[in-house]
Write a protein that holds these residues in place. Sequence first.
Motif, PDB file in Angstrom:
ATOM      1  N   ASN A  37      40.285  11.179  63.815  1.00  0.00           N
ATOM      2  CA  ASN A  37      40.165  10.379  62.594  1.00  0.00           C
ATOM      3  C   ASN A  37      40.324   8.898  62.911  1.00  0.00           C
ATOM      4  OD1 ASN A  37      40.082  11.295  59.540  1.00  0.00           O
ATOM      5  ND2 ASN A  37      40.972  13.015  60.679  1.00  0.00           N
ATOM      6  N   ILE A  38      41.266   8.607  63.793  1.00  0.00           N
ATOM      7  CA  ILE A  38      41.563   7.200  64.098  1.00  0.00           C
ATOM      8  C   ILE A  38      40.551   6.614  65.086  1.00  0.00           C
ATOM      9  CG2 ILE A  38      43.326   5.632  65.016  1.00  0.00           C
ATOM     10  CD1 ILE A  38      45.408   7.637  63.988  1.00  0.00           C
ATOM     11  N   MET A  39      40.038   7.470  65.978  1.00  0.00           N
ATOM     12  CA  MET A  39      39.104   6.979  67.003  1.00  0.00           C
ATOM     13  C   MET A  39      37.702   6.703  66.453  1.00  0.00           C
ATOM     14  SD  MET A  39      40.210   9.541  70.101  1.00  0.00           S
ATOM     15  CE  MET A  39      38.858   9.096  71.200  1.00  0.00           C
ATOM     16  N   LEU A  40      37.378   7.359  65.351  1.00  0.00           N
ATOM     17  CA  LEU A  40      35.994   7.361  64.875  1.00  0.00           C
ATOM     18  C   LEU A  40      35.410   5.963  64.614  1.00  0.00           C
ATOM     19  CD1 LEU A  40      33.789   9.446  64.147  1.00  0.00           C
ATOM     20  CD2 LEU A  40      34.544   9.264  61.772  1.00  0.00           C
ATOM     21  N   ALA A  41      36.079   5.191  63.765  1.00  0.00           N
ATOM     22  CA  ALA A  41      35.494   3.892  63.383  1.00  0.00           C
ATOM     23  C   ALA A  41      35.399   2.917  64.566  1.00  0.00           C
ATOM     24  CB  ALA A  41      36.271   3.282  62.223  1.00  0.00           C
ATOM     25  N   PRO A  42      36.455   2.778  65.375  1.00  0.00           N
ATOM     26  CA  PRO A  42      36.308   1.861  66.520  1.00  0.00           C
ATOM     27  C   PRO A  42      35.140   2.243  67.432  1.00  0.00           C
ATOM     28  CG  PRO A  42      38.615   2.419  66.205  1.00  0.00           C
ATOM     29  CD  PRO A  42      37.834   3.281  65.251  1.00  0.00           C
ATOM     30  N   MET A  43      34.923   3.553  67.636  1.00  0.00           N
ATOM     31  CA  MET A  43      33.830   3.976  68.518  1.00  0.00           C
ATOM     32  C   MET A  43      32.472   3.748  67.869  1.00  0.00           C
ATOM     33  SD  MET A  43      35.459   7.372  70.323  1.00  0.00           S
ATOM     34  CE  MET A  43      33.979   7.738  71.256  1.00  0.00           C
ATOM     35  N   LYS A  44      32.379   4.071  66.561  1.00  0.00           N
ATOM     36  CA  LYS A  44      31.087   3.959  65.880  1.00  0.00           C
ATOM     37  C   LYS A  44      30.732   2.528  65.535  1.00  0.00           C
ATOM     38  CE  LYS A  44      29.453   8.067  63.769  1.00  0.00           C
ATOM     39  NZ  LYS A  44      29.157   8.824  62.554  1.00  0.00           N
ATOM     40  N   VAL A  45      31.704   1.811  64.986  1.00  0.00           N
ATOM     41  CA  VAL A  45      31.411   0.488  64.439  1.00  0.00           C
ATOM     42  C   VAL A  45      31.580  -0.614  65.482  1.00  0.00           C
ATOM     43  CG1 VAL A  45      31.981  -1.137  62.589  1.00  0.00           C
ATOM     44  CG2 VAL A  45      32.179   1.328  62.184  1.00  0.00           C
ATOM     45  N   LYS A  46      32.557  -0.433  66.368  1.00  0.00           N
ATOM     46  CA  LYS A  46      32.822  -1.486  67.352  1.00  0.00           C
ATOM     47  C   LYS A  46      32.406  -1.086  68.757  1.00  0.00           C
ATOM     48  CE  LYS A  46      36.278  -4.352  65.208  1.00  0.00           C
ATOM     49  NZ  LYS A  46      37.667  -4.852  65.199  1.00  0.00           N
ATOM     50  N   ASN A  47      31.776   0.070  68.890  1.00  0.00           N
ATOM     51  CA  ASN A  47      31.355   0.576  70.205  1.00  0.00           C
ATOM     52  C   ASN A  47      32.486   0.634  71.218  1.00  0.00           C
ATOM     53  OD1 ASN A  47      28.604   0.942  69.485  1.00  0.00           O
ATOM     54  ND2 ASN A  47      28.346  -1.287  69.614  1.00  0.00           N
ATOM     55  N   ALA A  48      33.680   0.928  70.748  1.00  0.00           N
ATOM     56  CA  ALA A  48      34.810   1.047  71.674  1.00  0.00           C
ATOM     57  C   ALA A  48      34.595   2.259  72.585  1.00  0.00           C
ATOM     58  CB  ALA A  48      36.103   1.214  70.885  1.00  0.00           C
ATOM     59  N   ALA A  49      34.989   2.126  73.846  1.00  0.00           N
ATOM     60  CA  ALA A  49      34.915   3.259  74.767  1.00  0.00           C
ATOM     61  C   ALA A  49      35.937   4.310  74.339  1.00  0.00           C
ATOM     62  CB  ALA A  49      35.215   2.784  76.185  1.00  0.00           C
ATOM     63  N   GLN A  50      35.631   5.561  74.641  1.00  0.00           N
ATOM     64  CA  GLN A  50      36.496   6.660  74.201  1.00  0.00           C
ATOM     65  C   GLN A  50      37.939   6.502  74.685  1.00  0.00           C
ATOM     66  OE1 GLN A  50      34.662  10.435  74.503  1.00  0.00           O
ATOM     67  NE2 GLN A  50      36.531  11.581  74.086  1.00  0.00           N
ATOM     68  N   VAL A  51      38.108   6.117  75.952  1.00  0.00           N
ATOM     69  CA  VAL A  51      39.484   5.989  76.471  1.00  0.00           C
ATOM     70  C   VAL A  51      40.245   4.879  75.752  1.00  0.00           C
ATOM     71  CG1 VAL A  51      39.174   6.941  78.789  1.00  0.00           C
ATOM     72  CG2 VAL A  51      38.700   4.530  78.398  1.00  0.00           C
ATOM     73  N   VAL A  52      39.522   3.835  75.414  1.00  0.00           N
ATOM     74  CA  VAL A  52      40.163   2.713  74.717  1.00  0.00           C
ATOM     75  C   VAL A  52      40.550   3.141  73.301  1.00  0.00           C
ATOM     76  CG1 VAL A  52      39.833   0.366  73.849  1.00  0.00           C
ATOM     77  CG2 VAL A  52      38.913   1.010  76.089  1.00  0.00           C
ATOM     78  N   ALA A  53      39.602   3.795  72.617  1.00  0.00           N
ATOM     79  CA  ALA A  53      39.866   4.251  71.248  1.00  0.00           C
ATOM     80  C   ALA A  53      41.027   5.246  71.238  1.00  0.00           C
ATOM     81  CB  ALA A  53      38.612   4.873  70.647  1.00  0.00           C
ATOM     82  N   ALA A  92      43.134   2.689  59.440  1.00  0.00           N
ATOM     83  CA  ALA A  92      42.669   1.372  59.004  1.00  0.00           C
ATOM     84  C   ALA A  92      43.036   0.300  60.043  1.00  0.00           C
ATOM     85  CB  ALA A  92      43.272   1.037  57.640  1.00  0.00           C
ATOM     86  N   LEU A  93      44.221   0.423  60.625  1.00  0.00           N
ATOM     87  CA  LEU A  93      44.672  -0.580  61.600  1.00  0.00           C
ATOM     88  C   LEU A  93      43.844  -0.541  62.885  1.00  0.00           C
ATOM     89  CD1 LEU A  93      48.559  -0.285  61.267  1.00  0.00           C
ATOM     90  CD2 LEU A  93      47.081  -2.105  60.375  1.00  0.00           C
ATOM     91  N   ALA A  94      43.248   0.602  63.169  1.00  0.00           N
ATOM     92  CA  ALA A  94      42.474   0.754  64.407  1.00  0.00           C
ATOM     93  C   ALA A  94      41.294  -0.206  64.467  1.00  0.00           C
ATOM     94  CB  ALA A  94      41.987   2.202  64.557  1.00  0.00           C
ATOM     95  N   MET A  95      40.857  -0.681  63.310  1.00  0.00           N
ATOM     96  CA  MET A  95      39.752  -1.640  63.282  1.00  0.00           C
ATOM     97  C   MET A  95      40.245  -3.076  63.423  1.00  0.00           C
ATOM     98  SD  MET A  95      36.765  -0.263  63.144  1.00  0.00           S
ATOM     99  CE  MET A  95      35.667  -1.429  62.335  1.00  0.00           C
ATOM    100  N   GLU A  96      41.538  -3.231  63.696  1.00  0.00           N
ATOM    101  CA  GLU A  96      42.149  -4.567  63.808  1.00  0.00           C
ATOM    102  C   GLU A  96      41.787  -5.460  62.619  1.00  0.00           C
ATOM    103  OE1 GLU A  96      40.604  -5.470  67.752  1.00  0.00           O
ATOM    104  OE2 GLU A  96      42.606  -5.050  68.523  1.00  0.00           O
ATOM    105  N   PRO A  97      42.125  -5.008  61.429  1.00  0.00           N
ATOM    106  CA  PRO A  97      41.709  -5.737  60.226  1.00  0.00           C
ATOM    107  C   PRO A  97      42.408  -7.085  60.101  1.00  0.00           C
ATOM    108  CG  PRO A  97      43.268  -4.026  59.639  1.00  0.00           C
ATOM    109  CD  PRO A  97      42.954  -3.826  61.090  1.00  0.00           C
ATOM    110  N   ARG A  98      41.721  -7.995  59.430  1.00  0.00           N
ATOM    111  CA  ARG A  98      42.315  -9.295  59.089  1.00  0.00           C
ATOM    112  C   ARG A  98      43.033  -9.217  57.745  1.00  0.00           C
ATOM    113  NH1 ARG A  98      42.698 -13.956  61.262  1.00  0.00           N
ATOM    114  NH2 ARG A  98      41.289 -15.165  59.944  1.00  0.00           N
ATOM    115  N   LEU A  99      42.707  -8.163  57.004  1.00  0.00           N
ATOM    116  CA  LEU A  99      43.256  -7.979  55.659  1.00  0.00           C
ATOM    117  C   LEU A  99      43.370  -6.484  55.397  1.00  0.00           C
ATOM    118  CD1 LEU A  99      43.766  -9.000  52.646  1.00  0.00           C
ATOM    119  CD2 LEU A  99      41.286  -8.820  52.346  1.00  0.00           C
TER     120      LEU A  99
END
Length: 248
Positions: free
Chosen positions: A103-119, A156-163
């Motif tokens: 659940n937490i890895m999904l958005a960083p990988m999809k939206v920010k193209n984060a590598a799996q190990v990083v996510a 939500a925090l996984a996307m490093e939000p500004r707000l």
Amino acid sequence: MTQIVKIKGMNKYFGKLHVLKDIDLTVEQGEVVVIIGASGSGKSTLIRCVNGLEEFESGTLEVDNHPLAPKGGNQKALAEIRKEVGMVFQQFNLFPHLTVRKNIMLAPMKVKNAAQVVANATAERLLNRVGIGNQADKYPSQLSGGQQQRVAIARALAMEPRLMLFDEPTSALDPEMIGEVLDVMRELAKEGMTMIVVTHEMGFAREVADRVIYIHEGQIVEEGKPADVFDNPQNERTQSFLSRVLAH
Ligand SMILES: Nc1ncnc2c1ncn2[C@@H]1O[C@H](COP(=O)(O)OP(=O)(O)O)[C@@H](O)[C@H]1O
Ligand SMILES: [Mg+2]
């Protein structure tokens, strides 16, 4: 001071219902703004406008210098805003078929193209931060409501939000779980996260908010420091709302 949210003269309608009326609202970086008001007053609609989940009819809205136009204009800004704004809902809204970790890895990988190990590393760090590092491989249905809401915050925090926007994050929880979620939010506030929180938890609002805003029928009728709004409300509507809410 950096202004993260700038709203001027915003109006929104649902058909004939004038649900937000001439909203002016500015939120500075690092500020915690709590929105209170009766059910149906427009609190959810207001914060949903801030991350573009709802369109508005007139006025201006800027989030982190991305200007959203009325009627869903400026799709490019909308995409940027969605990346920068985290939202936590009353009903958690986790993906039931994915583990907490996924659940937490999904958005960083999809939206920010984060590598799996990083996510994955991010997920583990955030789960520890919200106090449930040992639950990563469970499914949402295997967790308590309080734990699920903490996962939703971590997600939500996984996307490093500004707000971060919170819409009644503890309203669906059993009473004994409210504290653990508010604790996580309190920590976030301390660390300097910019937050807009819709809540009925007046103790939390008094302690954590820099500013409290009272909305009545789509209008901001009172706004100020928690001590001023709670102890010395100027508007008659605020007085009557608070006397009803604080009587419990
Ligand atoms: N999608 C929608 N379509 C039509 N009316 C809506 C919709 N969402 C909310 N409303 C109405 O707008 C008003 C404000 O709703 P809402 O923002 O959810 O209030 P609150 O969060 O303060 O309880 C209410 O009268 C509600 O019934
Ligand atoms: Mg609501």
